[in-house]
Design an enzyme around this catalytic site. Sequence first.
Site, short mmCIF file in Angstrom:
data_model
loop_
_atom_site.label_atom_id
_atom_site.label_comp_id
_atom_site.label_asym_id
_atom_site.label_seq_id
_atom_site.Cartn_x
_atom_site.Cartn_y
_atom_site.Cartn_z
NE ARG A 116 -3.48 2.57 2.42
CZ ARG A 116 -4.08 3.17 3.44
NH1 ARG A 116 -3.88 2.72 4.68
NH2 ARG A 116 -4.86 4.21 3.25
CG HIS A 117 -0.87 4.89 -0.94
ND1 HIS A 117 -1.09 5.63 0.20
CD2 HIS A 117 -2.09 4.53 -1.39
CE1 HIS A 117 -2.39 5.72 0.43
NE2 HIS A 117 -3.03 5.06 -0.53
#
Length: 448
Positions: free
Chosen positions: A68-69
Amino acid sequence: MAPRRAACLLPLLVAVASAGLGGYFGTKSRYEEVNPHLAEDPLSLGPHAAASRLPAACAPLQLRAVLRHGTRYPTAGQIRRLAELHGRLRRAAAPSCPAAAALAAWPMWYEESLDRLAPRGRRDMEHLARRLAARFPALFAARRRLALASSSKHRCLQSGAAFRRGLGPSLSLGADETEIEVNDALMRFFDHCDKFVAFVEDNDTAMYQVNAFKEGPEMRKVLEKVASALCLPASELNADLVQVAFLTCSYELAIKNVTSPWCSLFSEEDAKVLEYLNDLKQYWKRGYGYDINSRSSCILFQDIFQQLDKAVDESRSSKPISSPLIVQVGHAETLQPLLALMGYFKDAEPLQANNYIRQAHRKFRSGRIVPYAANLVFVLYHCEQKTSKEEYQVQMLLNEKPMLFHHSNETISTYADLKSYYKDILQNCHFEEVCELPKVNGTVADEL
């Protein structure tokens, strides 16, 4: 208490109130909430790193990471709601209401254009890259090829670039020379699944449990408490405005590492209620609420195993592994359905609006599963002096912690056993069929 004295006590109240809130911010949680040791040393591999290592006879062949960012700024919608609440406080705040006055004076520094990765998010990714390289030095050795992919969203592309930058000169390519492939088909599969979009994403009734909880007794109690603290009629607030105040507390902590005055509005019990509201949305929109949520991720799941298969075939043929490092950057909405597809964090009882108390010890807590910079890593090993079946083994790590496999309750599995356990998904989950809108007499039917 005199207003002046109450106002002077506000910083103390903020510090006390926010001390226990960090673990309840759901998908807006800092990565340090799941790995507290990183607060002291962002490059630490943790207290149990040695225990997760395989025997020396096992050499890693391939690492596949879905990330995930990193920490991001608020969405445009959240900023608009915050501006609405902040505007009301500025118009109504009186000296006799210190909490409202303090928040009215709070500088509204967010802008809608900020819907991107925060500087803290870049550091999240750089540090994660360095920790993975330290954990798997053979895979991250010089002249190893890194295949880097991302969703098209700017925060993900920035996260991918930061991850590569974190590796520095350790790989053969320069920091700015590794191209990032945009692959929304895998990283944003949900956008390409017509059935999910029609029946969940664009269907207000799909979020019935979420909306019911917003109107339920637990949220009503929190709303009335916040309204009282702000000296506002409860009718001027709703669950969305209360939630955005809570999320502002989370953003200030995650982005700036400061205790926001917005945190003073909430106790730990309030935070648990608001966490449950967030988890309800994740459950019904990205988790076990509807089968299509997780089934739509089979395209990513199958791609992971196709690459593992390829590495096994290359190893058996004594060929170099063509893709030893595959790193893909997506979203919480990428990881949550994938983990649900694999059967992780599933509670015996579904999360619903009317079972908040019974779910106090639930497995499905999004902040523990997909905080900022969350990562799911598959590592394929070749092990010497093993039978043919045991020659290739797999380890899975979620947020850098080994996961137990369902079929063995162990943290290591033969690749053959893992494929056998997920045989149905690998062979029978066809994205086009799963995501096709069902039709009855020529019209689309609602299956939810």
